[in-house]
Design an enzyme around this catalytic site. Sequence first.
Site, short mmCIF file in Angstrom:
data_model
loop_
_atom_site.label_atom_id
_atom_site.label_comp_id
_atom_site.label_asym_id
_atom_site.label_seq_id
_atom_site.Cartn_x
_atom_site.Cartn_y
_atom_site.Cartn_z
N GLU A 200 0.83 -1.21 0.00
CA GLU A 200 0.00 0.00 0.00
C GLU A 200 0.86 1.26 0.00
O GLU A 200 0.75 2.13 0.88
CB GLU A 200 -0.99 -0.01 1.17
CG GLU A 200 -2.01 -1.15 1.04
CD GLU A 200 -3.12 -1.10 2.08
OE1 GLU A 200 -3.07 -0.23 2.99
OE2 GLU A 200 -4.05 -1.93 1.99
N GLU A 323 -5.16 -8.59 -0.85
CA GLU A 323 -6.01 -8.28 0.30
C GLU A 323 -7.45 -8.15 -0.19
O GLU A 323 -7.76 -7.28 -1.00
CB GLU A 323 -5.57 -6.99 1.02
CG GLU A 323 -4.27 -7.12 1.77
CD GLU A 323 -3.94 -5.92 2.65
OE1 GLU A 323 -4.89 -5.26 3.12
OE2 GLU A 323 -2.75 -5.66 2.86
#
Length: 518
Positions: A200, A323
């Site tokens: 991220e 994810e």
Amino acid sequence: MIKTNSRLFLFFLLLVLTGNCAFAQQKKTIVTLQAPSNTTINKHIYGHFAEHLGRCVYGGFYVGEDNERIPNTAGVRNDVVAALKELQIPNLRWPGGCFADTYHWKDGIGPKPGRPTIVNSWWGGVTEDNSFGTHDFLNMCELLETEPYLAGNVGSGEVQELADWVQYVNHAGESPMADLRRTNGREEPWKVKFWGVGNEAWGCGGNMTASYYSDVYRKYATFMSDWTNTGGLFRIASGANVDDYEWTETLMKNIKHNLVEGLALHHYANVEWNSKGPATGYSDTQYFKTMQSAWKMDELVRKHSAIMDKYDPKKRIALVVDEWGGWYEVEEGTNPGFLYQQNTMRDAMIAGLTLNVFNNHAERVRMANLAQTINVLQAVILTKDEQMILTPTYHVMEMYKVHQDAQLIPLSVESALYTFEGETLPAVHTSASVGKDGKTHISIVNIDAKQTHQVDLNLGKSYKNLSGRILKSASLNDHNTFEKPDAIKPESFKGFKQNANQLAVELPPFSVVVLTLD
């Protein structure tokens, strides 16, 4: 004389009965199986995720070598190992997540009493004693018979640190890091193939721009060398957050394709990001909105894949959805930073729908990781001291394991609609494959909260042996508890009738069915 309102009512009734009304819904779902494709549903789509977050690692996987109450092997719970081996998990991502970009791997090697402690600033502000480190994780993966997926620290780490980690776990010859590994008790390398280069980067991994991260990624990937794996490392770039298509465009344009094997994507299903709603006791409205969010995965995969196709038409680079899952408010009375939530039939719907999406896009989606394995978010396992329970999500993934490394069967689907307060979604979601044993498997999900749906399957040929399994329950909010651990579990399914090359299936509301045809 008929009143105007009565006339209108009769007019619309006639339209519905004759099938000419735009509001008349298709009553049946029609699914046609095509010839098997050349695409394999990569088993790594069925991967999992273990972050140093809440009770996922400590108390979930790992209870310590000195624990005499809970049977364990080198501190890893034996019941967890048995459950995950039954699931045939193909890979496990570690140590994060956001935690990865604050994790320095050398803190977690060597004698445990001498390891430094850190504060887990992302998840609850708890003290991390580093008693579960590289050796513990990689040895646990061997117990689980699964491949490790290591997420490297790009946010607060350095290039040399990640390069040294690769050497430490993979180098078989003489080198400073390989010698250090041997000093710490491991002679042979673990041969780790999957590596995340940051996590991220657009958020907790550094709040970078796509252009800046592209340069950072290229630098780190350049210095990641391999010595033992045939085919080299599988390096995964930190990809887009949900529908940030510009991020994908920039990375595909800027990163040399010989430096990257996978591009990540993250998307969580919930009511709204700023108002996630409860894990149990949710309303019909909250359920429908969560299904809308889950079904968005299909759009995300299609649009990100289309961008990747422009730069990589041969589909050499995998889309890695590392994810995904449902994300709700934490259970009352628990640490907000631990992300502990119950797991209901709603989560079974998310799992079945999402895995069908991945299967059907297996040309590009070749790896994924449910978040997370134990006690965090959409977990497959919950633990409480000596007790362990399997969630509805666990059971869906166990039912779907028949698709791992099977040959994708393309489908054409005309789905009936799930309608709620004037909005609609496809009610039925399905995927199919044929395994190496020649058996055909069809997974079907009915997300409709109220209606049974009939699915007419055009099989293309008749089968001698048919069987099925179903996951269902009386209420959407039903879930397994430590008091009633088997309230929801798969059972035999007989709700189908074959007529030559066709199969009629009756799907109860919010149910998951897997059919086996031979």
